[in-house]
Scaffold this motif. Structure first.
Motif, PDB file in Angstrom:
ATOM      1  N   HIS A 174       0.816  -1.223   0.000  1.00  0.00           N
ATOM      2  CA  HIS A 174       0.000   0.000   0.000  1.00  0.00           C
ATOM      3  C   HIS A 174       0.849   1.273   0.000  1.00  0.00           C
ATOM      4  CE1 HIS A 174      -3.476   2.487   1.067  1.00  0.00           C
ATOM      5  NE2 HIS A 174      -2.716   3.065   1.968  1.00  0.00           N
ATOM      6  N   TYR A 175       1.856   1.319   0.860  1.00  0.00           N
ATOM      7  CA  TYR A 175       2.654   2.551   0.981  1.00  0.00           C
ATOM      8  C   TYR A 175       3.602   2.715  -0.205  1.00  0.00           C
ATOM      9  CZ  TYR A 175       0.456   2.754   5.436  1.00  0.00           C
ATOM     10  OH  TYR A 175      -0.514   2.815   6.399  1.00  0.00           O
ATOM     11  N   LEU A 176       4.100   1.602  -0.722  1.00  0.00           N
ATOM     12  CA  LEU A 176       4.959   1.674  -1.914  1.00  0.00           C
ATOM     13  C   LEU A 176       4.162   2.190  -3.110  1.00  0.00           C
ATOM     14  CD1 LEU A 176       7.701   1.250  -3.154  1.00  0.00           C
ATOM     15  CD2 LEU A 176       7.149  -1.167  -3.489  1.00  0.00           C
ATOM     16  N   ARG A 177       2.886   1.800  -3.209  1.00  0.00           N
ATOM     17  CA  ARG A 177       2.041   2.289  -4.312  1.00  0.00           C
ATOM     18  C   ARG A 177       1.965   3.816  -4.298  1.00  0.00           C
ATOM     19  NH1 ARG A 177       1.722   0.584  -8.712  1.00  0.00           N
ATOM     20  NH2 ARG A 177       2.170   2.722  -9.178  1.00  0.00           N
ATOM     21  N   GLU A 178       1.765   4.364  -3.116  1.00  0.00           N
ATOM     22  CA  GLU A 178       1.652   5.829  -2.991  1.00  0.00           C
ATOM     23  C   GLU A 178       2.971   6.496  -3.405  1.00  0.00           C
ATOM     24  OE1 GLU A 178      -1.273   7.253  -1.881  1.00  0.00           O
ATOM     25  OE2 GLU A 178      -0.502   9.294  -2.142  1.00  0.00           O
ATOM     26  N   ILE A 179       4.097   5.889  -3.014  1.00  0.00           N
ATOM     27  CA  ILE A 179       5.409   6.450  -3.393  1.00  0.00           C
ATOM     28  C   ILE A 179       5.575   6.416  -4.906  1.00  0.00           C
ATOM     29  CG2 ILE A 179       7.908   6.006  -3.295  1.00  0.00           C
ATOM     30  CD1 ILE A 179       7.376   4.896  -0.407  1.00  0.00           C
ATOM     31  N   LEU A 180       5.228   5.283  -5.525  1.00  0.00           N
ATOM     32  CA  LEU A 180       5.395   5.158  -6.974  1.00  0.00           C
ATOM     33  C   LEU A 180       4.504   6.152  -7.705  1.00  0.00           C
ATOM     34  CD1 LEU A 180       5.674   1.273  -7.216  1.00  0.00           C
ATOM     35  CD2 LEU A 180       7.444   2.930  -7.819  1.00  0.00           C
ATOM     36  N   ASP A 181       3.274   6.324  -7.227  1.00  0.00           N
ATOM     37  CA  ASP A 181       2.367   7.273  -7.884  1.00  0.00           C
ATOM     38  C   ASP A 181       2.875   8.706  -7.724  1.00  0.00           C
ATOM     39  OD1 ASP A 181       0.778   5.206  -8.707  1.00  0.00           O
ATOM     40  OD2 ASP A 181      -0.731   5.456  -7.131  1.00  0.00           O
ATOM     41  N   ALA A 182       3.362   9.025  -6.515  1.00  0.00           N
ATOM     42  CA  ALA A 182       3.861  10.386  -6.286  1.00  0.00           C
ATOM     43  C   ALA A 182       5.105  10.640  -7.131  1.00  0.00           C
ATOM     44  CB  ALA A 182       4.172  10.587  -4.801  1.00  0.00           C
ATOM     45  N   ALA A 183       5.964   9.636  -7.275  1.00  0.00           N
ATOM     46  CA  ALA A 183       7.178   9.805  -8.084  1.00  0.00           C
ATOM     47  C   ALA A 183       6.802  10.000  -9.552  1.00  0.00           C
ATOM     48  CB  ALA A 183       8.097   8.593  -7.920  1.00  0.00           C
ATOM     49  N   THR A 184       5.848   9.213 -10.024  1.00  0.00           N
ATOM     50  CA  THR A 184       5.410   9.347 -11.422  1.00  0.00           C
ATOM     51  C   THR A 184       4.824  10.730 -11.653  1.00  0.00           C
ATOM     52  OG1 THR A 184       4.954   6.991 -11.497  1.00  0.00           O
ATOM     53  CG2 THR A 184       3.925   8.320 -13.205  1.00  0.00           C
ATOM     54  N   ALA A 185       3.999  11.199 -10.707  1.00  0.00           N
ATOM     55  CA  ALA A 185       3.391  12.526 -10.838  1.00  0.00           C
ATOM     56  C   ALA A 185       4.474  13.601 -10.860  1.00  0.00           C
ATOM     57  CB  ALA A 185       2.422  12.770  -9.682  1.00  0.00           C
ATOM     58  N   ASP A 186       5.627  13.301 -10.260  1.00  0.00           N
ATOM     59  CA  ASP A 186       6.739  14.239 -10.197  1.00  0.00           C
ATOM     60  C   ASP A 186       7.692  14.036 -11.381  1.00  0.00           C
ATOM     61  OD1 ASP A 186       7.764  16.314  -8.596  1.00  0.00           O
ATOM     62  OD2 ASP A 186       9.400  15.019  -7.914  1.00  0.00           O
ATOM     63  N   GLY A 187       7.311  13.158 -12.296  1.00  0.00           N
ATOM     64  CA  GLY A 187       8.121  12.939 -13.501  1.00  0.00           C
ATOM     65  C   GLY A 187       9.340  12.066 -13.277  1.00  0.00           C
ATOM     66  N   ARG A 188       9.347  11.282 -12.192  1.00  0.00           N
ATOM     67  CA  ARG A 188      10.521  10.439 -11.925  1.00  0.00           C
ATOM     68  C   ARG A 188      10.193   8.970 -12.146  1.00  0.00           C
ATOM     69  NH1 ARG A 188      13.598  13.539  -7.428  1.00  0.00           N
ATOM     70  NH2 ARG A 188      12.342  15.416  -7.379  1.00  0.00           N
ATOM     71  N   HIS A 189      11.154   8.280 -12.708  1.00  0.00           N
ATOM     72  CA  HIS A 189      11.023   6.826 -12.808  1.00  0.00           C
ATOM     73  C   HIS A 189      11.755   6.199 -11.618  1.00  0.00           C
ATOM     74  CE1 HIS A 189      11.089   2.718 -14.092  1.00  0.00           C
ATOM     75  NE2 HIS A 189      12.396   2.709 -13.940  1.00  0.00           N
ATOM     76  N   VAL A 190      11.107   5.266 -10.966  1.00  0.00           N
ATOM     77  CA  VAL A 190      11.687   4.629  -9.786  1.00  0.00           C
ATOM     78  C   VAL A 190      11.706   3.124  -9.980  1.00  0.00           C
ATOM     79  CG1 VAL A 190      11.350   4.195  -7.318  1.00  0.00           C
ATOM     80  CG2 VAL A 190      10.886   6.460  -8.250  1.00  0.00           C
ATOM     81  N   ALA A 191      12.836   2.497  -9.716  1.00  0.00           N
ATOM     82  CA  ALA A 191      12.892   1.039  -9.633  1.00  0.00           C
ATOM     83  C   ALA A 191      12.568   0.679  -8.188  1.00  0.00           C
ATOM     84  CB  ALA A 191      14.274   0.532 -10.010  1.00  0.00           C
ATOM     85  N   ALA A 192      11.489  -0.069  -7.980  1.00  0.00           N
ATOM     86  CA  ALA A 192      11.023  -0.339  -6.625  1.00  0.00           C
ATOM     87  C   ALA A 192      11.197  -1.800  -6.265  1.00  0.00           C
ATOM     88  CB  ALA A 192       9.554   0.050  -6.493  1.00  0.00           C
TER      89      ALA A 192
END
Ligand SMILES: C[S@@+](CC[C@H](N)C(=O)[O-])C[C@H]1O[C@@H](n2cnc3c(N)ncnc32)[C@H](O)[C@@H]1O
Ligand SMILES: [Zn+2]
Length: 308
Positions: free
Chosen positions: A122-140
């Motif tokens: 659940h919390y990782l989902r929020e991080i990934l969505d926030a990073a995407t909204a910020d234009g960042r690609h994240v390897a999780a």
């Protein structure tokens, strides 16, 4: 995005650079590559020495070698209550606070986030969505010892590598490779977190404070928060991490009896009572059931060892 569809589609053969996911073979410590499947096969993690780990049908990888720490795993029913409760958005302000502590610390490219004790993701989902909204690609990377939880995490976060691991064993993650480690109500191994983090990385820890959900606890028999937990956390981190900031996140809850039952059952009470017993205790409690969720969010930086 491409990765998610590649994984869900199962029809492409894409070899992803191991640099994307800095994973190590739990048998020989060589780098692990993530290989996307041919038609009809599962993704595979493999090292040059020939050790390989195929994804389970539900999408997670089992990297546990030998016996994990014996512990009382959350049952599938407890995991379902966690999915129900968190899916209701009650803890969204906490998830947003975690994401806000992580995302500004990520580099523009090549960012890696490790969610330790990811649970249902659940919390990782929020991080990934926030990073995407910020234009960042994240390897999780999501780690947990419970495959019941990881089944859900793999479904929620298909672009992440979700692995069954024991936090008390060496993590199958390269040294100095991770930008942010998050630990939300899960066990902490400071030495391993310090090893995998880059020197400029950040460790975000969420713990409950005294009085957390006291109102629901009183009715349902949930276990209270022991005193002195904060002090023990600070002691455990000393030598590996310096505390950068701490903030309290308080969320007033107004719940249906069903949501209150899920909330109680998804926690330690679920190991002692079944859902029916918890529901029986809530029977007759007027709705909305009110309670205060009290969290502390701590941000740590790797300590400057060896520079004194
Ligand atoms: C209270 S849950 C929190 C899950 C998730 N972070 C959340 O907040 O929804 C604690 C998690 O830690 C995991 N856990 C417990 N012992 C562990 C261990 N030795 N290694 C890895 N994960 C462990 C449990 O399986 C569980 O998913
Ligand atoms: Zn190997």
């Amino acid at each position: 995005m491409e990765r998610a569809s590649g994984r869900a589609g199962h029809h492409k053969l894409v070899s992803m650079p191991s640099a994307d996911f800095p994973l190590l073979c739990p048998v020989c410590s060589d780098p692990l590559d993530l290989l996307e499947p041919n038609t009809g096969t599962q993704p595979r993690l493999a090292c040059a020495a020939g050790h390989h780990f195929d994804a389970a049908r539900q999408g997670y990888f089992n990297l546990l070698v030998g016996k994990g720490t014996s512990f009382e795993a959350d049952s599938a029913a407890m995991v379902q209550s966690r999915v129900n409760f968190l899916g209701g958005g009650h803890y969204r302000p906490l998830a947003q606070a975690v994401a806000s502590a992580v995302v500004p610390n990520l580099p523009g490219t090549g960012a890696v986030v490790l969610d330790s004790g990811t649970g249902t993701g659940h919390y990782l989902r929020e991080i990934l969505d926030a990073a995407t909204a910020d234009g960042r690609h994240v390897a999780a990377i999501g780690l947990d010892i419970s495959k019941f939880a990881l089944r859900r995490a793999a479904r929620l976060n298909p672009e992440a590598v979700n692995m069954v691991c024991d936090i008390w064993q060496p993590l199958p993650v390269a040294t100095g490779s991770v930008d942010a480690v998050t630990v939300v109500f899960a066990p902490r191994n400071p030495a391993e977190f310090a090893r995998v983090l880059r020197p400029a990385g950040v460790l975000v820890v969420v713990t409950p404070r005294r009085g957390h959900l006291a109102e629901v606890a009183a009715v349902t028999g949930m276990l209270g928060i022991e005193e002195g937990k904060d002090e023990r956390l600070a002691e455990a981190m000393a030598g590996h991490f310096d505390l950068e900031s701490a903030r309290d996140v308080d969320i007033p809850l107004e719940l249906t009896r069903a949501a209150a039952a899920d909330l109680a059952f998804m926690g330690p009470a679920g190991h002692h009572l079944n859902l029916g017993q918890i529901e029986a205790r809530l029977d007759g409690v007027p709705e909305p059931v009110t309670a205060g969720a009290k969290f502390r969010l701590l941000v740590f930086r790797p300590g400057k060892r060896g520079t004194a």
